[in-house]
Design a protein around this motif. Structure first.
Motif, PDB file in Angstrom:
ATOM      1  N   VAL A  19       0.826  -0.994   0.075  1.00 49.39           N
ATOM      2  CA  VAL A  19       0.068   0.159  -0.085  1.00 49.39           C
ATOM      3  C   VAL A  19       0.846   1.216   0.113  1.00 49.39           C
ATOM      4  O   VAL A  19       1.934   1.320   0.776  1.00 49.39           O
ATOM      5  CB  VAL A  19      -0.794   0.255   1.290  1.00 49.39           C
ATOM      6  N   ILE A  21      -3.217   3.758  -1.014  1.00 49.80           N
ATOM      7  CA  ILE A  21      -3.910   3.058  -2.077  1.00 49.80           C
ATOM      8  C   ILE A  21      -3.136   1.717  -2.428  1.00 49.80           C
ATOM      9  O   ILE A  21      -1.661   1.823  -2.287  1.00 49.80           O
ATOM     10  CB  ILE A  21      -4.032   3.779  -3.534  1.00 49.80           C
ATOM     11  N   PRO A  22      -3.687   0.674  -2.698  1.00 43.81           N
ATOM     12  CA  PRO A  22      -2.878  -0.544  -2.763  1.00 43.81           C
ATOM     13  C   PRO A  22      -2.106  -0.702  -4.289  1.00 43.81           C
ATOM     14  O   PRO A  22      -2.711   0.092  -5.238  1.00 43.81           O
ATOM     15  CB  PRO A  22      -3.894  -1.500  -2.774  1.00 43.81           C
ATOM     16  N   ASP A  23      -0.929  -1.022  -4.275  1.00 39.79           N
ATOM     17  CA  ASP A  23      -0.280  -1.131  -5.426  1.00 39.79           C
ATOM     18  C   ASP A  23      -0.984  -1.900  -6.600  1.00 39.79           C
ATOM     19  O   ASP A  23      -1.348  -3.037  -6.101  1.00 39.79           O
ATOM     20  CB  ASP A  23       1.272  -1.537  -5.439  1.00 39.79           C
ATOM     21  N   GLU A  24      -1.083  -1.613  -7.588  1.00 38.11           N
ATOM     22  CA  GLU A  24      -1.839  -2.344  -8.611  1.00 38.11           C
ATOM     23  C   GLU A  24      -1.123  -3.800  -8.727  1.00 38.11           C
ATOM     24  O   GLU A  24       0.076  -4.049  -8.770  1.00 38.11           O
ATOM     25  CB  GLU A  24      -1.674  -1.871 -10.249  1.00 38.11           C
ATOM     26  N   SER A  43      -1.235  -6.046  -6.412  1.00 44.75           N
ATOM     27  CA  SER A  43      -0.749  -6.559  -5.305  1.00 44.75           C
ATOM     28  C   SER A  43      -1.778  -7.235  -4.364  1.00 44.75           C
ATOM     29  O   SER A  43      -3.083  -7.285  -4.920  1.00 44.75           O
ATOM     30  CB  SER A  43      -0.422  -5.244  -4.054  1.00 44.75           C
ATOM     31  N   ALA A  51      -4.734  -5.204  -3.414  1.00 44.06           N
ATOM     32  CA  ALA A  51      -5.609  -4.508  -4.280  1.00 44.06           C
ATOM     33  C   ALA A  51      -6.624  -5.622  -4.791  1.00 44.06           C
ATOM     34  O   ALA A  51      -7.820  -5.458  -4.566  1.00 44.06           O
ATOM     35  CB  ALA A  51      -4.942  -3.958  -5.588  1.00 44.06           C
ATOM     36  N   SER A 110     -12.946  -3.264  -5.866  1.00 45.24           N
ATOM     37  CA  SER A 110     -12.989  -1.866  -6.397  1.00 45.24           C
ATOM     38  C   SER A 110     -12.945  -0.839  -5.379  1.00 45.24           C
ATOM     39  O   SER A 110     -12.635   0.488  -5.948  1.00 45.24           O
ATOM     40  CB  SER A 110     -14.382  -1.770  -7.445  1.00 45.24           C
ATOM     41  N   SER A 121     -10.837   0.836  -3.624  1.00 42.93           N
ATOM     42  CA  SER A 121      -9.139   0.831  -3.408  1.00 42.93           C
ATOM     43  C   SER A 121      -8.494   1.678  -2.180  1.00 42.93           C
ATOM     44  O   SER A 121      -7.640   1.278  -1.641  1.00 42.93           O
ATOM     45  CB  SER A 121      -8.430   1.166  -4.755  1.00 42.93           C
TER      46      SER A 121
END
Length: 416
Positions: A161, A272-275, A277, A280, A285, A287
């Motif tokens: 994150v 925000i969570p890393d894409e 991860s 995520a 949805s 995030s």
RNA sequence: GCGAUCGUAGCUCAGUUGGUUAGAGCGCCGGUUUGUGGUACCGGAGGUCGGGGGUUCGAGACCCCUCGAUCGCCCCA
């Protein structure tokens, strides 16, 4: 289930078991960390006069225009179940003369209500942890608040994150940027998504984080806030980022990050969570796990003096999803009575055990021959079995746990 | 407010192109076995198949309506 049993309200949840333990872990960790940063605990009412929220948050926002749980009380006043903490905290600050304590670092948590369509990580009654610094206009306050958020996530064991950081500038910068965006997007209005054409009127900043590919094509070249920042606003932002670097808080500039509510100025941020991860994936949805910013204009909208403040809030349910399921610790001792004549003696023993701080489960019902099996199945460190005047101890753990529990047990007069 | 998917025992789910008294595992209760033991086996309780209407000789399966859940859009933590 009886057809006669009333059902729970849509969007409310009954939480139990591993999820409830995760929920509790989030709250306990927050309580511990906020003390490290010397944030004082505050409790506010769950409902307020409707105008507290409508004036603070902004009449035109979705939260106020269609998501509030409002009702009339018997005296005819319009009241509303709080959809967020900040407005109520601001009201409390003004009505209680808390200016005398400024700068004031506050932490709270509890239930919030929003009339929305429930989905993953989003409920009508949901819960947040919340931290605010009131009456502090210096960037150091933003840094401290963010450092606390960062440490909290680390202590929760949440990975993948990242802090996304932006500045909305001061009031003048923000208004100029807004005008620039309206002009820019206005020229290509017809090519924007229907939603964004509407956003152009209501909240042009929101176009920047539209998910629609038709909008995204134009977002990249949209005017940047940096082009409109006053010298003061720029200096403020640089102090914040410098402080974060010094504190060892990793962050990422997010030029398109804006806040939905009207009262924000300067710093705006979301974790925000890393894409791609695990985090995520766990959130669907929804995030953002933690979001906030500086809201220097809020107090005035409630009729108070200009008062700088920063704060953030995080959804406990969302954090709990990232923490994963957790189990309650297994009991130190299970006391099992295999002969009904020993029930009272067993009750006495289990009380004594608990009184010295050991956790204990008591089994004295059901088939006598199956009780011991039940006790084994509980999975305790120690089993104390009582039958027909006989007491037996069985250790199911070795090492530290065994030492700790047995010394406590032998300090009791259990007649073993 | 809009869209998609889904509703069968307390829980997780099977139920084949519509065809007898609707099943399994787990859990619960009882019993047999074992007898310092998380074993194995037997039995029991528990379902108007979300609700209503329709098609059919016959619907848990098909159609319509409704309620609910889940996920997504909008928006947001």
């Amino acid at each position: 289930m009886s057809k006669n049993t009333p059902k729970a309200i849509r969007g409310t949840q009954d939480i139990f078991g591993p999820e409830a333990e995760a929920f509790a872990f989030v709250v306990e960790t927050f309580e511990r960390v906020r003390k490290l940063y010397r944030f004082r605990r505050a409790e506010m009412p769950v409902f307020e006069k409707t105008e507290v929220f409508s004036r603070a948050i902004g009449e035109t926002t979705d939260v106020v225009s269609k998501e509030m749980y409002s009702f009339e009380d018997r005296g005819g006043d319009s009241l509303t179940l709080r959809p967020e903490f900040t407005a109520g905290i601001a009201r409390a600050y003004l009505t209680n003369g808390w200016q005398q304590h400024a700068p004031m670092k506050l932490a709270t948590h509890g239930a919030l209500f929003r009339y929305e369509r429930p989905q993953k990580g989003r409920y009508r009654q949901f819960h947040q942890i919340d931290a605010e610094i009131l009456g502090a206009g210096e960037p150091q306050a933003d840094v401290e608040l963010l450092a606390m958020a960062d440490q909290l996530l680390k202590e929760l064991g949440i990975e993948g994150v990242t802090l996304h950081l932006n500045t909305l500038g001061d009031a003048a910068s923000r208004d100029a940027w807004r005008s620039g965006l309206i002009e820019y997007f206005g020229k290509v209005r017809g090519e924007l998504s229907e939603d964004s054409q509407e956003r152009l009127e209501k909240n042009p900043l929101r176009i920047l984080d539209s998910k629609d590919p038709r909008d995204r094509a134009f977002v990249a070249d949209a005017p940047k806030i940096d082009e409109y920042l006053s010298d003061d606003a720029l200096a403020f932002f640089e102090s914040v980022t410098g402080g974060l670097d010094a504190s060892g808080v990793k962050w990422k500039r997010a030029e398109s990050l804006v806040r939905g509510l009207d009262y924000y100025r300067h710093t705006a941020f979301e974790f925000i969570p890393d894409e791609g991860s695990a985090a995520a994936g766990a959130l669907g949805s929804q995030s953002t796990v933690l979001g906030g910013g500086r809201y220097d204009g809020l107090m005035e909208s409630l009729g108070g003096p200009a008062t700088p403040a920063v704060g953030w809030a995080a959804g406990i349910e969302r954090l709990a999803m990232l923490v994963g399921e957790r189990d309650i610790d297994k009991p130190d001792v299970v006391v099992v009575v295999e002969d009904d004549k020993m029930t009272a003696a067993g009750q006495k023993a289990v009380s004594a055990i608990r009184s010295v701080g050991l956790s204990a489960e008591f089994i004295a019902s059901g088939g006598k021959k199956k009780r011991f099996d039940k006790a084994v199945k509980v999975g305790s460190h120690v089993i104390l079995a009582m039958s027909d005047g006989e007491r037996r101890l069985r250790y199911q753990s070795e090492g530290e746990d065994k030492e700790r529990i047995s010394s406590a047990l032998w300090s009791l007069d259990l007649d073993l």
